[in-house]
Design a protein around this motif. Structure first.
Motif, PDB file in Angstrom:
ATOM      1  N   ALA A 166       0.731  -1.102   0.007  1.00 30.44           N
ATOM      2  CA  ALA A 166      -0.062   0.019   0.013  1.00 30.44           C
ATOM      3  C   ALA A 166       0.716   1.206  -0.185  1.00 30.44           C
ATOM      4  CB  ALA A 166      -0.920   0.100   1.377  1.00 30.44           C
ATOM      5  N   GLU A 167       1.983   1.088   0.791  1.00 32.95           N
ATOM      6  CA  GLU A 167       2.693   2.374   0.908  1.00 32.95           C
ATOM      7  C   GLU A 167       3.476   2.544  -0.507  1.00 32.95           C
ATOM      8  OE1 GLU A 167       4.896   1.407   4.307  1.00 32.95           O
ATOM      9  OE2 GLU A 167       3.548   2.604   5.727  1.00 32.95           O
ATOM     10  N   ALA A 168       3.759   1.625  -1.067  1.00 35.04           N
ATOM     11  CA  ALA A 168       4.277   1.465  -2.439  1.00 35.04           C
ATOM     12  C   ALA A 168       3.503   2.035  -3.553  1.00 35.04           C
ATOM     13  CB  ALA A 168       5.141   0.357  -2.901  1.00 35.04           C
ATOM     14  N   GLY A 169       2.020   2.154  -3.292  1.00 29.78           N
ATOM     15  CA  GLY A 169       1.206   2.804  -4.177  1.00 29.78           C
ATOM     16  C   GLY A 169       0.300   1.495  -4.880  1.00 29.78           C
ATOM     17  N   GLU A 170       0.097   0.173  -4.300  1.00 30.50           N
ATOM     18  CA  GLU A 170      -0.446  -0.811  -4.791  1.00 30.50           C
ATOM     19  C   GLU A 170      -2.065  -0.389  -4.556  1.00 30.50           C
ATOM     20  OE1 GLU A 170      -2.404  -3.287  -6.473  1.00 30.50           O
ATOM     21  OE2 GLU A 170      -0.532  -3.990  -6.632  1.00 30.50           O
ATOM     22  N   ALA A 171      -2.762  -0.296  -5.504  1.00 34.81           N
ATOM     23  CA  ALA A 171      -4.394   0.178  -5.001  1.00 34.81           C
ATOM     24  C   ALA A 171      -5.113  -0.799  -4.392  1.00 34.81           C
ATOM     25  CB  ALA A 171      -4.871   0.783  -6.165  1.00 34.81           C
ATOM     26  N   GLU A 172      -5.083  -2.004  -4.942  1.00 34.95           N
ATOM     27  CA  GLU A 172      -5.766  -3.122  -4.329  1.00 34.95           C
ATOM     28  C   GLU A 172      -5.457  -3.388  -2.831  1.00 34.95           C
ATOM     29  OE1 GLU A 172      -8.514  -4.682  -4.675  1.00 34.95           O
ATOM     30  OE2 GLU A 172      -8.945  -4.691  -7.218  1.00 34.95           O
ATOM     31  N   ALA A 173      -3.882  -3.241  -2.596  1.00 27.04           N
ATOM     32  CA  ALA A 173      -3.396  -3.480  -1.352  1.00 27.04           C
ATOM     33  C   ALA A 173      -4.091  -2.357  -0.370  1.00 27.04           C
ATOM     34  CB  ALA A 173      -1.700  -3.640  -1.470  1.00 27.04           C
ATOM     35  N   GLN A 174      -4.124  -1.213  -0.854  1.00 30.85           N
ATOM     36  CA  GLN A 174      -4.435   0.042  -0.069  1.00 30.85           C
ATOM     37  C   GLN A 174      -6.050  -0.296   0.473  1.00 30.85           C
ATOM     38  OE1 GLN A 174      -3.926   3.212  -2.930  1.00 30.85           O
ATOM     39  NE2 GLN A 174      -1.695   3.651  -2.281  1.00 30.85           N
ATOM     40  N   PHE A 175      -6.746  -0.877  -0.443  1.00 37.26           N
ATOM     41  CA  PHE A 175      -8.194  -1.025  -0.081  1.00 37.26           C
ATOM     42  C   PHE A 175      -8.125  -2.441   0.915  1.00 37.26           C
ATOM     43  CE2 PHE A 175     -12.084  -3.719  -1.380  1.00 37.26           C
ATOM     44  CZ  PHE A 175     -12.739  -2.664  -0.756  1.00 37.26           C
ATOM     45  N   ASN A 176      -7.399  -3.435   0.837  1.00 33.64           N
ATOM     46  CA  ASN A 176      -7.514  -4.313   1.458  1.00 33.64           C
ATOM     47  C   ASN A 176      -6.710  -4.040   3.041  1.00 33.64           C
ATOM     48  OD1 ASN A 176      -8.674  -6.123  -0.226  1.00 33.64           O
ATOM     49  ND2 ASN A 176      -6.775  -7.401  -0.624  1.00 33.64           N
ATOM     50  N   ALA A 190      -7.082   4.207  -2.064  1.00 33.97           N
ATOM     51  CA  ALA A 190      -7.482   3.235  -2.871  1.00 33.97           C
ATOM     52  C   ALA A 190      -8.564   3.881  -3.768  1.00 33.97           C
ATOM     53  CB  ALA A 190      -8.011   2.228  -2.172  1.00 33.97           C
ATOM     54  N   GLN A 191      -9.374   4.792  -3.456  1.00 28.97           N
ATOM     55  CA  GLN A 191     -10.342   5.265  -4.080  1.00 28.97           C
ATOM     56  C   GLN A 191      -9.794   6.284  -5.113  1.00 28.97           C
ATOM     57  OE1 GLN A 191     -13.605   7.225  -1.682  1.00 28.97           O
ATOM     58  NE2 GLN A 191     -13.900   8.904  -3.297  1.00 28.97           N
ATOM     59  N   ILE A 192      -8.802   7.023  -4.634  1.00 28.94           N
ATOM     60  CA  ILE A 192      -8.152   7.996  -5.447  1.00 28.94           C
ATOM     61  C   ILE A 192      -7.499   7.237  -6.737  1.00 28.94           C
ATOM     62  CG2 ILE A 192      -6.330   9.694  -5.692  1.00 28.94           C
ATOM     63  CD1 ILE A 192      -7.373  10.778  -2.846  1.00 28.94           C
ATOM     64  N   ALA A 193      -7.026   6.160  -6.398  1.00 30.39           N
ATOM     65  CA  ALA A 193      -6.156   5.294  -7.221  1.00 30.39           C
ATOM     66  C   ALA A 193      -7.103   4.568  -8.382  1.00 30.39           C
ATOM     67  CB  ALA A 193      -5.395   4.464  -6.537  1.00 30.39           C
ATOM     68  N   GLY A 194      -8.481   4.586  -8.028  1.00 32.96           N
ATOM     69  CA  GLY A 194      -9.201   3.997  -9.104  1.00 32.96           C
ATOM     70  C   GLY A 194      -9.984   2.858  -8.669  1.00 32.96           C
ATOM     71  N   ILE A 195     -10.233   2.523  -7.286  1.00 32.21           N
ATOM     72  CA  ILE A 195     -10.796   1.010  -6.842  1.00 32.21           C
ATOM     73  C   ILE A 195     -12.131   1.536  -6.763  1.00 32.21           C
ATOM     74  CG2 ILE A 195     -10.803  -0.717  -5.226  1.00 32.21           C
ATOM     75  CD1 ILE A 195      -8.267  -0.553  -6.964  1.00 32.21           C
ATOM     76  N   PRO A 196     -13.161   1.060  -7.336  1.00 30.04           N
ATOM     77  CA  PRO A 196     -14.660   1.567  -7.249  1.00 30.04           C
ATOM     78  C   PRO A 196     -15.046   1.009  -5.960  1.00 30.04           C
ATOM     79  CG  PRO A 196     -14.381   0.621  -9.427  1.00 30.04           C
ATOM     80  CD  PRO A 196     -12.847   0.363  -8.462  1.00 30.04           C
ATOM     81  N   ARG A 197     -14.815  -0.158  -5.452  1.00 32.83           N
ATOM     82  CA  ARG A 197     -15.332  -0.697  -4.215  1.00 32.83           C
ATOM     83  C   ARG A 197     -14.858   0.117  -2.946  1.00 32.83           C
ATOM     84  NH1 ARG A 197     -12.757  -4.596  -6.672  1.00 32.83           N
ATOM     85  NH2 ARG A 197     -11.307  -4.887  -5.307  1.00 32.83           N
TER      86      ARG A 197
END
Length: 210
Positions: A49-59, A84-91
């Motif tokens: 998440a700290e490296a910018g992985e959007a799905e990891a940010q959401f999880n 995660a939302q800003i990175a484009g994860i709709p959920r």
């Protein structure tokens, strides 16, 4: 985009697949969570998440929200849900809305400032999605929405070619009283010129900015 979010994993049973036991850190985090080691999953997801992985940010947001592997913390859950939302994860948007409603105004203001600091390098580098994300923070997260600054960043993001910013820009302008619209648009042009002067990677169109 990664397909396996923890909301789905909570309903999953069975052992990890071969791909989940491989070298990929995201798959390793999924495997750890499925094996009941939420703490290990949290460590791996936070690194990603700290490296910018959007799905990891959401999880990671889900882990903080549920108190799985980490102490429950709505503030951190909301921070990572917004990332995660800003990175484009709709959920992530539904989770953000639920958590935002539960936070006091002071915590929301602090979180908005934290996100603005995180987005600043991307904005300076010309990342239109970071600009779009900041506009949403200014409109949706701050206790007192800053519609003027939000419109300025939406206008700049749209000018840089982000498709979703165009509709959001027009919707934001429609909320401005008609007599004030020209002044707001003039402000956006001035904000673009200011961004061009400060940007680490200014856009080609900056050559035309006043």
């Amino acid at each position: 985009m990664r397909g396996a979010a923890l909301l789905c994993l909570a309903l999953s049973v069975g052992a990890a697949t071969a791909s989940e036991t491989g070298a990929d850190p995201f798959d390793a985090a999924i495997a750890a969570f499925r094996a009941g080691d939420a703490g290990r999953a949290a460590v791996l997801f936070k690194t990603l998440a700290e490296a910018g992985e959007a799905e990891a940010q959401f999880n990671l947001a889900l882990l903080y929200a549920e108190g799985a592997g980490l102490p429950q913390n709505p503030r951190e859950a909301l921070y990572w849900a917004w990332r995660a939302q800003i990175a484009g994860i709709p959920r992530a948007e539904a989770l953000s809305q639920r958590l935002t409603a539960a936070l006091p105004d002071e915590a929301r203001a602090d979180l908005a400032e934290r996100l603005e600091r995180v987005l600043a390098p991307g904005i300076a580098a010309g990342d239109a999605r970071a600009m779009f994300g900041l506009a949403r923070v200014l409109l949706q997260l701050r206790p007192e929405p800053d519609a003027k600054r939000a419109y300025e960043w939406l206008a700049i993001a749209a000018a840089l070619g982000l498709p979703e910013a165009q509709g959001a820009r027009d919707a934001a302008l429609a909320e401005v009283p008609e007599p004030d619209r020209f002044a707001v648009q003039d402000g956006a042009l001035a904000a673009f010129a200011e961004w061009c002067r400060a940007a680490s990677h200014p856009a080609v169109a900056c050559a035309a900015a006043g």
